[in-house]
Design an enzyme around this catalytic site. Structure first.
Site, mmCIF file in Angstrom:
data_model
loop_
_atom_site.group_PDB
_atom_site.id
_atom_site.type_symbol
_atom_site.label_atom_id
_atom_site.label_comp_id
_atom_site.label_asym_id
_atom_site.label_seq_id
_atom_site.Cartn_x
_atom_site.Cartn_y
_atom_site.Cartn_z
ATOM 1 N N ARG A 23 -12.680 -60.135 -60.259
ATOM 2 C CA ARG A 23 -13.466 -61.093 -59.465
ATOM 3 C C ARG A 23 -14.060 -60.452 -58.223
ATOM 4 N NH1 ARG A 23 -8.899 -65.066 -57.996
ATOM 5 N NH2 ARG A 23 -7.931 -63.022 -57.800
ATOM 6 N N GLU A 28 -6.851 -58.836 -45.695
ATOM 7 C CA GLU A 28 -6.653 -59.469 -44.397
ATOM 8 C C GLU A 28 -7.273 -58.548 -43.351
ATOM 9 O OE1 GLU A 28 -2.606 -59.571 -42.342
ATOM 10 O OE2 GLU A 28 -2.755 -61.563 -43.266
ATOM 11 N N GLN A 46 -14.879 -63.626 -28.587
ATOM 12 C CA GLN A 46 -16.292 -63.558 -28.951
ATOM 13 C C GLN A 46 -16.465 -62.626 -30.144
ATOM 14 O OE1 GLN A 46 -19.013 -62.899 -25.641
ATOM 15 N NE2 GLN A 46 -20.284 -61.569 -26.898
ATOM 16 N N ASP A 47 -17.253 -63.053 -31.130
ATOM 17 C CA ASP A 47 -17.610 -62.212 -32.268
ATOM 18 C C ASP A 47 -19.089 -61.875 -32.175
ATOM 19 O OD1 ASP A 47 -15.051 -62.518 -33.260
ATOM 20 O OD2 ASP A 47 -15.613 -63.783 -34.947
ATOM 21 N N ASN A 48 -19.435 -60.630 -32.537
ATOM 22 C CA ASN A 48 -20.825 -60.173 -32.526
ATOM 23 C C ASN A 48 -21.130 -59.496 -33.853
ATOM 24 O OD1 ASN A 48 -21.173 -60.888 -29.735
ATOM 25 N ND2 ASN A 48 -20.098 -59.020 -29.197
ATOM 26 N N HIS A 61 -21.880 -47.830 -24.847
ATOM 27 C CA HIS A 61 -21.837 -49.002 -23.975
ATOM 28 C C HIS A 61 -20.411 -49.353 -23.576
ATOM 29 C CE1 HIS A 61 -25.515 -50.222 -26.546
ATOM 30 N NE2 HIS A 61 -25.935 -49.533 -25.503
ATOM 31 N N LYS A 71 -12.337 -54.086 -28.249
ATOM 32 C CA LYS A 71 -13.109 -54.447 -29.439
ATOM 33 C C LYS A 71 -12.364 -54.064 -30.705
ATOM 34 C CE LYS A 71 -17.508 -53.578 -27.106
ATOM 35 N NZ LYS A 71 -18.681 -52.703 -27.043
ATOM 36 N N HIS A 118 -18.292 -47.283 -26.120
ATOM 37 C CA HIS A 118 -18.362 -47.480 -27.561
ATOM 38 C C HIS A 118 -19.801 -47.354 -28.042
ATOM 39 C CE1 HIS A 118 -18.871 -50.161 -31.143
ATOM 40 N NE2 HIS A 118 -17.970 -49.297 -31.572
ATOM 41 N N TYR A 131 -18.051 -57.119 -34.861
ATOM 42 C CA TYR A 131 -16.941 -56.814 -33.965
ATOM 43 C C TYR A 131 -16.477 -58.024 -33.172
ATOM 44 C CZ TYR A 131 -20.739 -55.838 -30.549
ATOM 45 O OH TYR A 131 -21.854 -55.882 -29.754
ATOM 46 N N GLU A 142 -22.654 -54.438 -17.388
ATOM 47 C CA GLU A 142 -22.990 -53.413 -18.373
ATOM 48 C C GLU A 142 -22.979 -52.025 -17.740
ATOM 49 O OE1 GLU A 142 -26.937 -54.217 -19.764
ATOM 50 O OE2 GLU A 142 -26.211 -55.360 -21.471
ATOM 51 N N ASP A 169 -31.333 -47.824 -23.961
ATOM 52 C CA ASP A 169 -30.294 -46.801 -24.109
ATOM 53 C C ASP A 169 -30.803 -45.415 -23.731
ATOM 54 O OD1 ASP A 169 -28.488 -48.718 -24.835
ATOM 55 O OD2 ASP A 169 -28.326 -48.096 -26.937
#
Length: 175
Positions: A23, A28, A46-48, A61, A71, A118, A131, A142, A169
């Site tokens: 399938r 996990e 927070q998820d990005n 960054h 992260k 990162h 992430y 920043e 950047d």
């Protein structure tokens, strides 16, 4: 889950146990108890997610001060070279970096504690990057270092001349 300690304190490569059959597969991707066993008490808030094409380099960054972020990063499709640079001035590994291939195929993840820079480069035709962060993004906090800093000497595994880097950047300073 197989946990690999890296040279940099607090940076871990995580290899989930993957259960495959006709399938597809299941694994996990996060378990708070596993992290607690490693001494990590990150509370992800927070998820990005980003999508990029070959040669894209995002980074390096970080967020500073009270807005620093830990992260947990992984790739949903494609492949990247993911890089964590120790920018904690009191650390014995200050200025060192860990670079690891993360892909939808190997399903590896990287945990990056607060205080590290990162970034990642896309080494497949396209990549979907995901992430989790343990603190909210704050534009005023920043900071960053230019991807091609000579002191860090990071091999992004992108063919010379094929790098795609944002204007923002490209303005980052050296380490």
């Amino acid at each position: 889950m197989n946990i690999i300690k890296t040279e940099i304190e607090g940076v871990f490569i995580l290899e989930p146990r993957v259960f495959s059959d006709d399938r597809g597969f299941f694994f996990e991707s996060y378990n708070e108890n596993t992290f607690k066993d490693l001494g990590i008490t990150a509370n992800f808030v927070q998820d990005n997610q980003s999508f990029s094409t070959y040669g894209t380099i995002r980074g390096l960054h970080a967020q500073t001060g009270e807005h620093a972020q830990a992260k947990l990063v992984r790739v949903l499709s494609g492949a990247v070279i993911d890089v964590a640079v120790d920018s904690r001035k009191d650390s014995p590994t200050y200025g060192k970096h860990v670079a690891v291939e993360l892909s939808s195929e190997n399903k590896r993840q990287l945990f990056i504690p607060r205080g590290l820079l990162h970034g990642f480069s896309v080494i497949s035709e396209e990549a979907m990057f995901f992430y989790k962060c343990d603190n909210y993004y704050n534009k005023a906090s920043e900071t960053g270092v230019i991807y091609n800093d000579k002191t860090l000497n990071i091999d992004w595994k992108v063919k010379p001349g094929k790098e795609v880097v944002s204007d923002k950047d490209m303005l980052l300073k050296g380490f």
